[in-house]
Design an enzyme around this catalytic site. Structure first.
Site: not given
Ligand code: ADP
Length: 177
Positions: A17, A40, A123, A125, A127
């Protein structure tokens, strides 16, 4: 994979993203807006310190709500930070809070005249929200929003893994055959 919802496009892609060129990208933040791992961390690393400077000034964001900052060095114009629920057992308002995170993000985009928005899978990942359930809530909420609001022309889900992309794709095919 693309679907038309009234005049708008709902799109699913596999990717990162942080390189999206939509008007806004959405961050799956925590309620202190403190940065962290996952998407994040990737957004703050790629966007530079101006995003965290604004997050510090804002101070925090309750679960299910959203705030907006600069996008720093990213190609997107703004970052919308939303806080999804931590998944416990599905009986602690998780579905409602997850839907609220998507709706609050889209409302904030609309209010700021941002016409294209990219979401990660909020949420699912750290979470712990099961992606099958989360994808249905995410897609249903976005479809509902696009049907009842004009002004957003593109919503793109940027799924980080092939598995997540596959789950979102089969959910969308079931919801909009
Ligand atoms: P949360 O704490 O809301 O669960 P996470 O960041 O741990 O957030 O995970 C949310 C989703 O984002 C997961 O599916 C993870 O694989 C994905 N993710 C991690 N890095 C990226 C990125 N650079 N672009 C898009 N999605 C990502």
């Amino acid at each position: 994979m693309d679907k038309k919802i009234d005049g708008a496009t709902l799109s699913l892609v596999r990717g990162d993203i942080t390189v999206e060129e939509t008007d806004a990208i959405v961050n799956a933040a925590n309620s202190r807006l403190a940065g962290g791992g996952g998407v994040d961390g990737a957004i703050h690393r790629a966007g530079g310190p101006s995003i965290m400077d604004e997050c510090r000034k804002i101070g925090g964001c309750p679960t299910g709500e959203a705030v907006i900052t600069t996008a720093g060095d990213l190609k997107a114009r703004r970052v919308i930070h939303t806080v999804g629920p931590v998944y416990r057992d599905g009986r602690h308002r998780e579905p409602e809070l997850l839907a609220s995170a998507y709706n609050a993000s889209l409302e904030l985009a609309l209010k700021n005249n941002l016409k294209s928005v990219s979401f990660p899978s909020i949420s699912t990942g750290a979470y712990g929200y099961p992606v099958e359930e989360a994808s249905e809530i995410a897609l249903n909420t976005v479809i509902g929003f696009l049907r009842s609001n004009k002004g957003i022309t593109l919503v793109r889900f940027v799924l980080f893994s092939d598995r997540d992309y596959g789950v979102y794709k089969s959910t969308l095919e079931r919801l909009l055959p």
